[in-house]
Design an enzyme around this catalytic site. Structure first.
Site, PDB file in Angstrom:
ATOM      1  N   GLU A 272       0.821  -1.210   0.000  1.00 57.09           N
ATOM      2  CA  GLU A 272       0.000   0.000   0.000  1.00 57.09           C
ATOM      3  C   GLU A 272       0.858   1.263   0.000  1.00 57.09           C
ATOM      4  O   GLU A 272       0.464   2.286  -0.565  1.00 57.09           O
ATOM      5  CB  GLU A 272      -0.940  -0.008   1.210  1.00 57.09           C
ATOM      6  CG  GLU A 272      -1.926  -1.171   1.242  1.00 57.09           C
ATOM      7  CD  GLU A 272      -2.797  -1.234   0.002  1.00 57.09           C
ATOM      8  OE1 GLU A 272      -3.024  -0.187  -0.642  1.00 57.09           O
ATOM      9  OE2 GLU A 272      -3.256  -2.344  -0.349  1.00 57.09           O
TER      10      GLU A 272
ATOM     11  N   HIS B  57       1.458   2.271  -3.589  1.00 54.10           N
ATOM     12  CA  HIS B  57       0.341   3.038  -4.144  1.00 54.10           C
ATOM     13  C   HIS B  57       0.347   4.473  -3.598  1.00 54.10           C
ATOM     14  O   HIS B  57       0.196   5.442  -4.355  1.00 54.10           O
ATOM     15  CB  HIS B  57      -0.996   2.380  -3.764  1.00 54.10           C
ATOM     16  CG  HIS B  57      -1.255   1.066  -4.435  1.00 54.10           C
ATOM     17  ND1 HIS B  57      -1.136   0.878  -5.795  1.00 54.10           N
ATOM     18  CD2 HIS B  57      -1.650  -0.132  -3.922  1.00 54.10           C
ATOM     19  CE1 HIS B  57      -1.444  -0.375  -6.093  1.00 54.10           C
ATOM     20  NE2 HIS B  57      -1.761  -1.012  -4.977  1.00 54.10           N
TER      21      HIS B  57
END
Length: 444
Positions: free
Chosen positions: A22, A25
């Site tokens: 994550e 991202h």
């Protein structure tokens, strides 16, 4: 207690890998000017949260089995006028591709870092010298012989037992000829022989390619230490002695010798050793020792592999990093090939593993030491990255597929097509998870 430790290490593995995924991202989203509303480690209600000056809430949630990055996006709800320039859906297609691809890329980068750390101290493995061949096996039909070293499999150089195993795994489920290049340790002459495979290990749940090939690698029992006043020293053993047999039973590895001695406390054993090219006969009486409530025999010799069988590799900092990149790429290739074989039915769906198996391996690898656990994290990180790159809607790879189509045709994929794709993708992912958990239960 063991169950609790397994659960803890499983959660550590998931949190580390998902957080880094994550983060990929998140980091690229900010580089592309996308406003991130929340970076959550875990799902559900936040147990702790903190908001930075850019308005991103960083949270640790109650269910630590994943995570997500929530960005400003008009498709997910009303967006304030001042946030419209920072909406994900308003970025050009290449920026959106970069943001989506950053998660799997982060996992591959993490694997490189872990492999790099593992290679820094150097590594060692044993030479793939055949110690035993099972009658009627593939190895026997390929005319392999005891004492030969496998130097290549299907043209791929295999200097260590680990390399042979890796190459054999790559041929699981295949049919056709498999080529072996072999030589004797005291010769440079290379011999080539072929084995015929027929859907090799296609239906196996827990395959052991080395055993299924029908060979056992040689691990010679060589004395490297003598304990003062121990039975071994009193019997006349010397450092460098290679144990050949005990009471007429041939021994090809140290574990076989140790097991033979352990089963004979207080019993005289006639031993033949090879010393400087000569055969020497010795007689030793193992002393009795109680281990976990059981009386076993001990001759108190130190043993390890003959150093001529060991392949050692040392790396500089830069060389270790390059080796880490190469190992990551090899693992990526292996995972993609495995997925292809699963889809084509070349290997059994029984090889799919779910969270129960991952948890079990996490616990056992952690118990073996931090290097073992780091290696496990590297392999799992590659698997997570590759899985997310598969062109399945709801995964990163599905989003990338849609965006690449948009980049080619100049307009987004229709909303109807996307919705249908997401439904099918969700069904496929859930089905795979159910199958993987089913396999886990069967293994247990």
């Amino acid at each position: 207690m063991e169950l609790l430790q397994t659960l803890i290490w499983f959660l550590v593995a998931i949190i580390v890998l998902v957080t880094f995924h994550e983060w990929g991202h998140f980091y690229v989203a900010r580089l592309c000017g996308v406003k991130v509303l929340r970076f959550s480690v875990g799902f559900g209600n936040p147990l702790w949260s903190w908001t930075d000056k850019k308005g991103t809430e960083f949270a640790v949630a109650a269910i630590p089995l994943g995570g997500y990055v929530k960005m400003v996006d008009e498709r997910e709800g009303e967006v304030k006028a001042e946030d419209l320039p920072y909406a994900f859906n308003r970025k050009n297609v290449w920026q959106r591709i970069a943001v989506v691809a950053a998660g799997p890329a982060a996992n591959l980068l993490l694997a490189v870092i872990f492999f790099w750390i593992l290679f820094l101290p150097g590594r060692a493995d044993l030479a793939p010298i055949i110690g035993e061949i099972q009658p009627g096996s593939i190895a026997e039909r390929a005319r392999l012989e005891v004492g030969q070293e496998i130097v290549a499999v299907d043209g791929v150089y295999t200097p260590t037992q680990r390399d042979v195993l890796s190459e054999l795994i790559n041929h699981m489920g295949e049919s056709g000829p498999l080529s072996f290049s072999v030589k004797y340790p005291d010769s440079d002459r290379i011999y080539t022989s072929d084995a015929m495979l027929d859907a090799w290990l296609k239906d196996s749940m827990d395959p052991n390619p080395i055993a299924e090939l029908g060979i056992t690698f040689e691990k010679p029992p060589v004395v490297v230490g003598l304990i003062e006043d121990g039975p071994g020293k009193e019997a006349g053993f010397k450092e460098g002695d290679r144990v050949l047999s005990a009471d007429g039973v041939n021994l090809s590895d140290w574990s076989g010798w140790a097991e033979y001695v352990s089963a004979r406390p207080g019993q005289s054993i006639d031993v033949v050793v090879k010393r400087a090219g000569d055969l020497v006969n010795l007689t030793v009486m193992p002393v009795e020792e109680v281990v976990e409530g059981k009386t076993v025999g001990r001759v108190r010799l130190g043993g390890m592999y003959d150093q001529s069988y060991v392949r050692r590799y040392e790396y500089s900092v830069g060389e270790a990093f390059v080796a880490g990149v190469e190992e990551t790429m090899r693992t990526v290739s292996f995972v993609f090939v495995s997925v292809k074989k699963l889809i084509l039915g070349e290997i059994s769906h029984k090889n799919l593993s779910g969270p129960l198996t991952i948890a079990k391996v996490a616990g056992s690898s952690a118990a073996s030491g931090w290097m073992s656990f780091l290696g496990f994290l590297a392999l799992l990180s590659v698997s997570l990255g590759v899985f997310n790159l598969l062109p399945i809607p709801v995964l990163d790879g599905g989003h990338l597929m849609y965006y690449l189509v948009e980049a080619i045709k100049g307009s987004p994929v229709s909303e109807k097509v996307q919705v249908i794709g997401y439904q099918l993708g969700l069904f496929l992912v859930v089905s795979l998870m159910v199958l993987a958990i089913y396999n886990d239960v069967l293994r247990l």
